[in-house]
Scaffold this active site. Sequence first.
Site, PDB file in Angstrom:
ATOM      1  N   LYS A 231       0.832  -1.210   0.000  1.00 38.51           N
ATOM      2  CA  LYS A 231       0.000   0.000   0.000  1.00 38.51           C
ATOM      3  C   LYS A 231       0.862   1.254   0.000  1.00 38.51           C
ATOM      4  O   LYS A 231       0.702   2.132  -0.837  1.00 38.51           O
ATOM      5  CB  LYS A 231      -0.888   0.078   1.258  1.00 38.51           C
ATOM      6  CG  LYS A 231      -1.831  -1.067   1.455  1.00 38.51           C
ATOM      7  CD  LYS A 231      -2.714  -0.825   2.675  1.00 38.51           C
ATOM      8  CE  LYS A 231      -1.995  -0.754   4.006  1.00 38.51           C
ATOM      9  NZ  LYS A 231      -1.463  -1.982   4.550  1.00 38.51           N
TER      10      LYS A 231
ATOM     11  N   ARG B 113      -9.488   0.030   9.719  1.00 40.82           N
ATOM     12  CA  ARG B 113      -9.097  -1.378   9.801  1.00 40.82           C
ATOM     13  C   ARG B 113     -10.122  -2.207  10.549  1.00 40.82           C
ATOM     14  O   ARG B 113      -9.945  -3.421  10.663  1.00 40.82           O
ATOM     15  CB  ARG B 113      -7.774  -1.478  10.573  1.00 40.82           C
ATOM     16  CG  ARG B 113      -6.528  -1.571   9.702  1.00 40.82           C
ATOM     17  CD  ARG B 113      -5.338  -1.485  10.656  1.00 40.82           C
ATOM     18  NE  ARG B 113      -4.147  -2.119  10.218  1.00 40.82           N
ATOM     19  CZ  ARG B 113      -3.099  -1.465   9.703  1.00 40.82           C
ATOM     20  NH1 ARG B 113      -3.152  -0.195   9.456  1.00 40.82           N
ATOM     21  NH2 ARG B 113      -1.997  -2.125   9.415  1.00 40.82           N
TER      22      ARG B 113
ATOM     23  N   ARG C 298      11.517  -6.387   4.651  1.00 45.03           N
ATOM     24  CA  ARG C 298      11.296  -4.930   4.620  1.00 45.03           C
ATOM     25  C   ARG C 298      12.232  -4.203   5.590  1.00 45.03           C
ATOM     26  O   ARG C 298      12.495  -4.674   6.690  1.00 45.03           O
ATOM     27  CB  ARG C 298       9.843  -4.653   5.021  1.00 45.03           C
ATOM     28  CG  ARG C 298       9.525  -3.180   5.114  1.00 45.03           C
ATOM     29  CD  ARG C 298       8.089  -2.901   4.934  1.00 45.03           C
ATOM     30  NE  ARG C 298       7.229  -3.511   5.941  1.00 45.03           N
ATOM     31  CZ  ARG C 298       5.897  -3.504   5.866  1.00 45.03           C
ATOM     32  NH1 ARG C 298       5.305  -2.960   4.824  1.00 45.03           N
ATOM     33  NH2 ARG C 298       5.186  -4.061   6.819  1.00 45.03           N
TER      34      ARG C 298
ATOM     35  N   ARG D  12      11.273  -3.144  11.438  1.00 48.57           N
ATOM     36  CA  ARG D  12      10.210  -2.873  12.407  1.00 48.57           C
ATOM     37  C   ARG D  12       9.993  -4.103  13.287  1.00 48.57           C
ATOM     38  O   ARG D  12      10.023  -5.232  12.801  1.00 48.57           O
ATOM     39  CB  ARG D  12       8.907  -2.545  11.666  1.00 48.57           C
ATOM     40  CG  ARG D  12       8.886  -1.150  11.112  1.00 48.57           C
ATOM     41  CD  ARG D  12       7.772  -0.935  10.107  1.00 48.57           C
ATOM     42  NE  ARG D  12       6.491  -1.536  10.471  1.00 48.57           N
ATOM     43  CZ  ARG D  12       5.399  -1.487   9.701  1.00 48.57           C
ATOM     44  NH1 ARG D  12       5.442  -0.868   8.525  1.00 48.57           N
ATOM     45  NH2 ARG D  12       4.281  -2.040  10.085  1.00 48.57           N
TER      46      ARG D  12
ATOM     47  N   ARG E 177      -0.576 -10.200  12.902  1.00 50.34           N
ATOM     48  CA  ARG E 177      -1.136  -9.131  12.057  1.00 50.34           C
ATOM     49  C   ARG E 177      -2.034  -9.709  10.968  1.00 50.34           C
ATOM     50  O   ARG E 177      -3.073  -9.133  10.642  1.00 50.34           O
ATOM     51  CB  ARG E 177       0.006  -8.311  11.442  1.00 50.34           C
ATOM     52  CG  ARG E 177       0.688  -7.447  12.486  1.00 50.34           C
ATOM     53  CD  ARG E 177       2.052  -7.014  12.044  1.00 50.34           C
ATOM     54  NE  ARG E 177       2.024  -6.004  11.028  1.00 50.34           N
ATOM     55  CZ  ARG E 177       3.010  -5.784  10.167  1.00 50.34           C
ATOM     56  NH1 ARG E 177       4.092  -6.535  10.196  1.00 50.34           N
ATOM     57  NH2 ARG E 177       2.912  -4.824   9.290  1.00 50.34           N
TER      58      ARG E 177
HETATM   59  P1  AMP Z   1       1.096  -0.384   9.247  1.00 48.42           P
HETATM   60  O1  AMP Z   1       2.273   0.512   9.094  1.00 48.42           O
HETATM   61  O2  AMP Z   1      -0.104   0.093   8.465  1.00 48.42           O
HETATM   62  O3  AMP Z   1       1.427  -1.829   8.980  1.00 48.42           O
HETATM   63  O4  AMP Z   1       0.657  -0.298  10.785  1.00 48.42           O
HETATM   64  C1  AMP Z   1       1.545  -0.677  11.819  1.00 48.42           C
HETATM   65  C2  AMP Z   1       0.811  -0.886  13.122  1.00 48.42           C
HETATM   66  O5  AMP Z   1       0.190   0.355  13.529  1.00 48.42           O
HETATM   67  C3  AMP Z   1      -0.343  -1.869  13.071  1.00 48.42           C
HETATM   68  O6  AMP Z   1       0.086  -3.212  13.195  1.00 48.42           O
HETATM   69  C4  AMP Z   1      -1.151  -1.419  14.290  1.00 48.42           C
HETATM   70  O7  AMP Z   1      -0.525  -1.807  15.498  1.00 48.42           O
HETATM   71  C5  AMP Z   1      -1.047   0.097  14.178  1.00 48.42           C
HETATM   72  N1  AMP Z   1      -2.130   0.652  13.336  1.00 48.42           N
HETATM   73  C6  AMP Z   1      -1.990   1.270  12.121  1.00 48.42           C
HETATM   74  N2  AMP Z   1      -3.194   1.648  11.633  1.00 48.42           N
HETATM   75  C7  AMP Z   1      -4.106   1.247  12.567  1.00 48.42           C
HETATM   76  C8  AMP Z   1      -5.519   1.316  12.640  1.00 48.42           C
HETATM   77  N3  AMP Z   1      -6.258   1.882  11.667  1.00 48.42           N
HETATM   78  N4  AMP Z   1      -6.122   0.810  13.750  1.00 48.42           N
HETATM   79  C9  AMP Z   1      -5.417   0.250  14.737  1.00 48.42           C
HETATM   80  N5  AMP Z   1      -4.074   0.118  14.721  1.00 48.42           N
HETATM   81  C10 AMP Z   1      -3.424   0.622  13.651  1.00 48.42           C
END
Ligand code: AMP
Length: 222
Positions: free
Chosen positions: A13, A88, A127, A160, A171
């Site tokens: 994304k 989400r 990554r 990360r 996840r």
């Molecule tokens: P991402 O970078 O999109 O993979 O997000 C990394 C982490 O941030 C996720 O695994 C969640 O812990 C948190 N996170 C990001 N977006 C959300 C969301 N919309 N709702 C809840 N947690 C989020």
Amino acid sequence: MRLVVFGAPGAGKGTQVARIRDDLQAVSIATGDLLRIAARDGSEAGRQAQALMAKGKLVPDEVVGEIVRDRLAQTDARLGWVLDGFPRTLPQLALLERLLAKAKTPPDRWLLIDVPEDVIAERVLGRRTCRQCQTSWHVKFNPSPAGDRCGRCGGELYQRLDDSPENLETRLATFRRDTVPVLQRLRARGVLTEVRADGRSPDEVELLVRATLGLPQPVQVY
Ligand code: AMP
């Protein structure tokens, strides 16, 4: 344009959004990036989020909802935005729709970048993310030209905590449990556009995404 982008962890994304946001005349709003920055800067929301993020668990809807509300209210988001990583969950979808209905700025498109789970592991485990500007690289598919520094800003690259094998499993399970129902709802309404990224390179996916959204194709430089 106002665009909401969905995809499982590692679907690409962020990579695609970075490639198209200028043509969309939109700012990108990635909740994962905003939460990582909040955690790095030690804000209240960041402290609440940090432990959950490290384990690959979702941050509470109210915490992330407030971050999105504040970001959408900033002036640079008036022209357009791309939401990456939000909503989400079904409550987040309801919150977003309430917020946007009130502002009379509904999304123009809802886009899913669909990648099968067997492709995801290799992508996520390789990554590397920049501590400074949050740009994502990949040791094999998209290595930084600056080695272990970021090819965009020179910042330090790191893996990360949530990009470990155990956390990836959490996840993916969270995606299936909480986010797939959001996709099903949008699909049932007939508003979800889906791009199949199965085994395609980022360049190929970009072509598909651009064609789907009616954006100009990238100019070839020889
Ligand atoms: P991402 O970078 O999109 O993979 O997000 C990394 C982490 O941030 C996720 O695994 C969640 O812990 C948190 N996170 C990001 N977006 C959300 C969301 N919309 N709702 C809840 N947690 C989020």
